[in-house]
Structure formats: structure tokens, C-alpha cells
Design a protein around this motif. Structure first.
Motif, PDB file in Angstrom:
ATOM      1  N   GLN A  50       0.827  -1.191   0.000  1.00 25.60           N
ATOM      2  CA  GLN A  50       0.000   0.000   0.000  1.00 25.60           C
ATOM      3  C   GLN A  50       0.874   1.258   0.000  1.00 25.60           C
ATOM      4  OE1 GLN A  50      -3.451  -0.230  -0.249  1.00 25.60           O
ATOM      5  NE2 GLN A  50      -2.898  -2.365  -0.611  1.00 25.60           N
ATOM      6  N   ALA A  51       2.009   1.211   0.686  1.00 26.21           N
ATOM      7  CA  ALA A  51       2.897   2.364   0.768  1.00 26.21           C
ATOM      8  C   ALA A  51       3.730   2.486  -0.510  1.00 26.21           C
ATOM      9  CB  ALA A  51       3.810   2.244   1.984  1.00 26.21           C
ATOM     10  N   THR A  52       4.028   3.709  -0.884  1.00 23.23           N
ATOM     11  CA  THR A  52       4.854   3.978  -2.056  1.00 23.23           C
ATOM     12  C   THR A  52       6.330   3.924  -1.679  1.00 23.23           C
ATOM     13  OG1 THR A  52       4.929   6.354  -1.616  1.00 23.23           O
ATOM     14  CG2 THR A  52       3.064   5.520  -2.933  1.00 23.23           C
ATOM     15  N   PRO A  53       7.240   3.797  -2.666  1.00 21.44           N
ATOM     16  CA  PRO A  53       8.675   3.890  -2.349  1.00 21.44           C
ATOM     17  C   PRO A  53       9.011   5.164  -1.582  1.00 21.44           C
ATOM     18  CG  PRO A  53       8.397   3.049  -4.563  1.00 21.44           C
ATOM     19  CD  PRO A  53       7.021   3.435  -4.086  1.00 21.44           C
ATOM     20  N   GLN A  54       8.363   6.278  -1.942  1.00 21.68           N
ATOM     21  CA  GLN A  54       8.614   7.533  -1.238  1.00 21.68           C
ATOM     22  C   GLN A  54       8.267   7.404   0.242  1.00 21.68           C
ATOM     23  OE1 GLN A  54       5.974  10.878  -2.099  1.00 21.68           O
ATOM     24  NE2 GLN A  54       7.716  12.274  -2.035  1.00 21.68           N
ATOM     25  N   GLN A  55       7.149   6.750   0.561  1.00 20.81           N
ATOM     26  CA  GLN A  55       6.753   6.583   1.957  1.00 20.81           C
ATOM     27  C   GLN A  55       7.694   5.645   2.704  1.00 20.81           C
ATOM     28  OE1 GLN A  55       2.693   5.519   0.937  1.00 20.81           O
ATOM     29  NE2 GLN A  55       1.897   7.389   1.874  1.00 20.81           N
ATOM     30  N   TRP A  56       8.185   4.605   2.027  1.00 16.68           N
ATOM     31  CA  TRP A  56       9.188   3.741   2.648  1.00 16.68           C
ATOM     32  C   TRP A  56      10.438   4.547   2.987  1.00 16.68           C
ATOM     33  CZ3 TRP A  56       9.337  -1.570   3.889  1.00 16.68           C
ATOM     34  CH2 TRP A  56       8.162  -2.261   3.617  1.00 16.68           C
ATOM     35  N   LEU A  57      10.871   5.380   2.060  1.00 17.77           N
ATOM     36  CA  LEU A  57      12.083   6.169   2.302  1.00 17.77           C
ATOM     37  C   LEU A  57      11.869   7.220   3.375  1.00 17.77           C
ATOM     38  CD1 LEU A  57      14.896   5.865   1.018  1.00 17.77           C
ATOM     39  CD2 LEU A  57      13.113   4.688  -0.249  1.00 17.77           C
ATOM     40  N   ARG A  85      16.400   7.128  -6.572  1.00 20.03           N
ATOM     41  CA  ARG A  85      15.974   8.529  -6.650  1.00 20.03           C
ATOM     42  C   ARG A  85      15.322   8.979  -5.349  1.00 20.03           C
ATOM     43  NH1 ARG A  85      13.939   7.432 -11.876  1.00 20.03           N
ATOM     44  NH2 ARG A  85      11.827   7.348 -11.012  1.00 20.03           N
ATOM     45  N   GLU A  86      14.466   8.121  -4.795  1.00 16.75           N
ATOM     46  CA  GLU A  86      13.781   8.484  -3.556  1.00 16.75           C
ATOM     47  C   GLU A  86      14.766   8.550  -2.380  1.00 16.75           C
ATOM     48  OE1 GLU A  86      10.875   9.598  -3.499  1.00 16.75           O
ATOM     49  OE2 GLU A  86      10.102   8.931  -5.438  1.00 16.75           O
ATOM     50  N   ALA A  87      15.748   7.657  -2.376  1.00 18.33           N
ATOM     51  CA  ALA A  87      16.760   7.679  -1.317  1.00 18.33           C
ATOM     52  C   ALA A  87      17.570   8.973  -1.366  1.00 18.33           C
ATOM     53  CB  ALA A  87      17.683   6.470  -1.448  1.00 18.33           C
ATOM     54  N   GLN A  88      17.969   9.353  -2.554  1.00 21.33           N
ATOM     55  CA  GLN A  88      18.728  10.588  -2.710  1.00 21.33           C
ATOM     56  C   GLN A  88      17.885  11.806  -2.365  1.00 21.33           C
ATOM     57  OE1 GLN A  88      19.917   9.933  -6.777  1.00 21.33           O
ATOM     58  NE2 GLN A  88      21.842   8.935  -6.195  1.00 21.33           N
ATOM     59  N   ALA A  89      16.584  11.739  -2.606  1.00 26.76           N
ATOM     60  CA  ALA A  89      15.694  12.859  -2.308  1.00 26.76           C
ATOM     61  C   ALA A  89      15.600  13.148  -0.813  1.00 26.76           C
ATOM     62  CB  ALA A  89      14.297  12.592  -2.871  1.00 26.76           C
ATOM     63  N   VAL A  90      15.749  12.097   0.027  1.00 28.08           N
ATOM     64  CA  VAL A  90      15.713  12.315   1.477  1.00 28.08           C
ATOM     65  C   VAL A  90      17.110  12.524   2.052  1.00 28.08           C
ATOM     66  CG1 VAL A  90      13.570  11.015   1.752  1.00 28.08           C
ATOM     67  CG2 VAL A  90      15.766   9.836   2.075  1.00 28.08           C
ATOM     68  N   GLY A  91      18.132  12.503   1.186  1.00 28.21           N
ATOM     69  CA  GLY A  91      19.491  12.809   1.628  1.00 28.21           C
ATOM     70  C   GLY A  91      20.388  11.619   1.877  1.00 28.21           C
ATOM     71  N   LEU A  92      19.949  10.409   1.536  1.00 32.06           N
ATOM     72  CA  LEU A  92      20.780   9.229   1.744  1.00 32.06           C
ATOM     73  C   LEU A  92      21.808   9.082   0.623  1.00 32.06           C
ATOM     74  CD1 LEU A  92      18.045   6.709   2.917  1.00 32.06           C
ATOM     75  CD2 LEU A  92      19.952   7.558   4.298  1.00 32.06           C
ATOM     76  N   VAL A 133      19.003  -6.691  -6.515  1.00 28.58           N
ATOM     77  CA  VAL A 133      20.126  -5.877  -6.041  1.00 28.58           C
ATOM     78  C   VAL A 133      19.920  -5.586  -4.558  1.00 28.58           C
ATOM     79  CG1 VAL A 133      19.029  -3.689  -6.697  1.00 28.58           C
ATOM     80  CG2 VAL A 133      21.521  -3.817  -6.460  1.00 28.58           C
ATOM     81  N   VAL A 134      20.991  -5.753  -3.784  1.00 28.56           N
ATOM     82  CA  VAL A 134      21.029  -5.321  -2.389  1.00 28.56           C
ATOM     83  C   VAL A 134      21.814  -4.020  -2.355  1.00 28.56           C
ATOM     84  CG1 VAL A 134      21.729  -5.867  -0.030  1.00 28.56           C
ATOM     85  CG2 VAL A 134      21.019  -7.708  -1.572  1.00 28.56           C
ATOM     86  N   GLN A 135      21.265  -3.029  -1.687  1.00 25.95           N
ATOM     87  CA  GLN A 135      21.966  -1.756  -1.572  1.00 25.95           C
ATOM     88  C   GLN A 135      22.055  -1.337  -0.111  1.00 25.95           C
ATOM     89  OE1 GLN A 135      19.701   0.834  -4.231  1.00 25.95           O
ATOM     90  NE2 GLN A 135      21.251   0.557  -5.827  1.00 25.95           N
ATOM     91  N   GLY A 136      23.194  -0.761   0.248  1.00 28.90           N
ATOM     92  CA  GLY A 136      23.395  -0.178   1.564  1.00 28.90           C
ATOM     93  C   GLY A 136      23.473   1.330   1.451  1.00 28.90           C
ATOM     94  N   TRP A 137      22.817   2.045   2.380  1.00 28.54           N
ATOM     95  CA  TRP A 137      22.724   3.500   2.335  1.00 28.54           C
ATOM     96  C   TRP A 137      23.086   4.104   3.687  1.00 28.54           C
ATOM     97  CZ3 TRP A 137      21.296   6.117  -2.165  1.00 28.54           C
ATOM     98  CH2 TRP A 137      20.860   5.297  -3.206  1.00 28.54           C
ATOM     99  N   GLN A 138      23.616   5.317   3.646  1.00 34.61           N
ATOM    100  CA  GLN A 138      23.949   6.049   4.861  1.00 34.61           C
ATOM    101  C   GLN A 138      23.788   7.543   4.591  1.00 34.61           C
ATOM    102  OE1 GLN A 138      28.026   4.545   5.130  1.00 34.61           O
ATOM    103  NE2 GLN A 138      28.791   6.563   4.503  1.00 34.61           N
ATOM    104  N   TRP A 139      23.880   8.331   5.665  1.00 34.57           N
ATOM    105  CA  TRP A 139      23.686   9.776   5.501  1.00 34.57           C
ATOM    106  C   TRP A 139      24.918  10.464   4.909  1.00 34.57           C
ATOM    107  CZ3 TRP A 139      18.953  11.033   5.333  1.00 34.57           C
ATOM    108  CH2 TRP A 139      17.998  10.488   6.195  1.00 34.57           C
ATOM    109  N   GLN A 140      26.093   9.971   5.244  1.00 33.74           N
ATOM    110  CA  GLN A 140      27.312  10.624   4.782  1.00 33.74           C
ATOM    111  C   GLN A 140      27.777  10.038   3.449  1.00 33.74           C
ATOM    112  OE1 GLN A 140      28.530  13.301   6.362  1.00 33.74           O
ATOM    113  NE2 GLN A 140      26.827  13.039   7.801  1.00 33.74           N
TER     114      GLN A 140
END
Length: 240
Positions: free
Chosen positions: A131-138, A165-172, A191-198
Motif C-alpha cells: 500500500q505504501a509507495t517507495p517515497q513513503q518507505w524512504l 531517486r527516492e533515497a537521494q531525495a531524502v538525503g541518503l 540488487v542489495v543496496q546499503g545506504w547512509q547519511w554521509q
């Protein structure tokens, strides 16, 4: 119905989505490091939460799912595991979830079959399409991830760009990536991806085959997931 890991057993007959190689890859790959608090978003049977608990003895794991039957089964699996005091399962929704703390580690195997034909089971279709969009997950990840934390997800390779795109939009910022083929002759599937703030000076990128030419699990897959499979049981699962 269920899946026997080396240190715990997962029942999944009440869950729309069953145990698959997807979660086993993600739970084995995610960097637990020195994490003390983790969040499993959309936990289903609780498999990912228990994998993290096994890998990091100091880890406290919160897990949530919107489906009441899955939450009940995940809680039962946790209660029967060696770590009932370290994994907390609750009913919750991506759109509104906000933990009592920020987490060092967040993992999710999100529903990602949007556009597929309707499943026979309404619950399975809902779990797969969500039900949630990728944007809401991010946005949920952004609300709950510690400033020094890491987030990992597994997706179809074809959907990685949307989530990126959504990850980058929230700053990840992307820190690592494992691209996965089921066999050498087939295109990238997952694909497995790892994300961080820095931002990272160098993004670690790897590839892996799930199956060798003879149809058995590849040595790379066995090495990655080896601490969870029982000997002789590594041939029954499929990617979702």
C-alpha cells in the motif's frame, strides 16, 4: 510449513510472502558491525529480525508489519527462538511508524511486484504490491535512521533506479551494492543496496550468482548465507 535455520525455525504458513532467497541474502549481507538497535520494516515471518539477532549478540531488534496474521506468526517464531528477549514485533504501518529511538541499522525486503497480475491470494497480492509507495518507505527510513546508521534493502534490479531517486531525495548516499543473477545466462534479477547519511569516497560494488551451472547454489551464495542453512537443505528456496 516453514524453514529450519541452524539456530532457529521459521513458520510462515500464516504469512502472505514465504521464506525465500531474497531475505536470506539480505539478512546475511547487511552490515551489523557494532549496531545496538535495528529495525526490520515489513518483517513478515520475522526471518530478517532473527537473522540479525543471530549475527550480532548485542543487538536489540524492533520489527513491524501491517498484517496482523504475520505479526502473530513472527511473534511466535521469536518466542520459540534463542533470542525472545532481543526481538520485539509489533503491528505498524510504513506511513506512520516512528520508533522510540533512532536505529543504527534498518533492513527491509519491501513489496515490489507492482504491476504484476493479481495473485490468487488477496493477502499475498497486498504483501507483494503493498500500500505504501517507495517515497513513503524512504520517508519512514529517514524518520528512524540514526545519523551514523546504515540501511539495507533488496529489490528487483529493474526497480533500483526508482528507489535510488527516492533515497537521494531524502538525503541518503549509496555506500555498497550487491547485484545478483540467478544464473550466469540470465540478466541481473536482484540488487542489495546499503545506504547512509554521509557520502562515501568509494561505493563498494559486487556481483553474485545464486546458482552454479549445475543448478546447485553457487559457492559465493553458500559462503554468504552459510551460517543459516542446515547441511543438505540449501536447494529448496527460490527468489520471490
Amino acid at each position: 510449513m516453514g524453514f529450519q535455520c541452524q539456530q532457529f525455525y521459521i513458520k510462515d504458513d500464516q504469512c502472505a510472502m514465504k521464506v525465500s532467497t531474497d531475505s536470506l541474502i539480505l539478512g546475511s549481507y547487511a552490515g551489523v558491525n557494532e549496531a545496538r538497535y535495528a529495525l526490520d520494516m515489513g518483517t513478515g515471518s520475522g526471518l530478517l529480525a532473527l537473522m540479525l539477532a543471530q549475527r550480532q549478540p548485542q543487538l536489540q531488534v524492533d520489527a513491524f508489519d501491517c498484517d496482523a496474521a504475520a505479526v502473530a506468526q513472527a511473534a511466535s517464531n521469536v518466542a520459540a527462538s534463542p533470542w525472545p528477549g532481543r526481538v520485539n514485533v509489533q503491528q505498524g504501518w510504513v506511513e506512520t511508524w516512528h520508533g522510540v529511538r533512532n536505529y543504527d541499522l534498518i533492513v527491509c525486503n519491501p513489496p515490489y511486484f507492482s504491476g504484476h497480475p493479481a495473485s490468487e491470494s488477496v493477502a499475498r497480492q497486498q504483501a507483494r504490491q503493498g500500500q505504501a509507495t517507495p517515497q513513503q518507505w524512504l520517508q519512514c527510513i529517514a524518520r528512524n535512521l540514526h545519523e551514523q546508521g546504515l540501511c539495507y534493502w533488496i529489490l528487483p534490479y529493474s526497480q533500483a533506479e526508482v528507489w535510488q531517486r527516492e533515497a537521494q531525495a531524502v538525503g541518503l548516499c549509496l555506500s555498497e551494492q550487491l547485484a545478483i543473477r540467478t544464473t550466469q545466462r540470465k540478466p541481473m534479477k536482484l540488487v542489495v543496496q546499503g545506504w547512509q547519511w554521509q557520502p562515501c569516497a568509494t561505493v563498494k560494488k559486487e556481483e553474485m550468482l545464486i546458482h552454479a551451472t549445475d543448478g546447485s547454489y553457487s559457492s559465493a551464495y553458500r559462503q554468504l548465507t552459510g551460517e543459516f542453512y542446515l547441511a543438505g537443505t540449501g536447494s529448496s528456496l527460490k527468489a520471490q
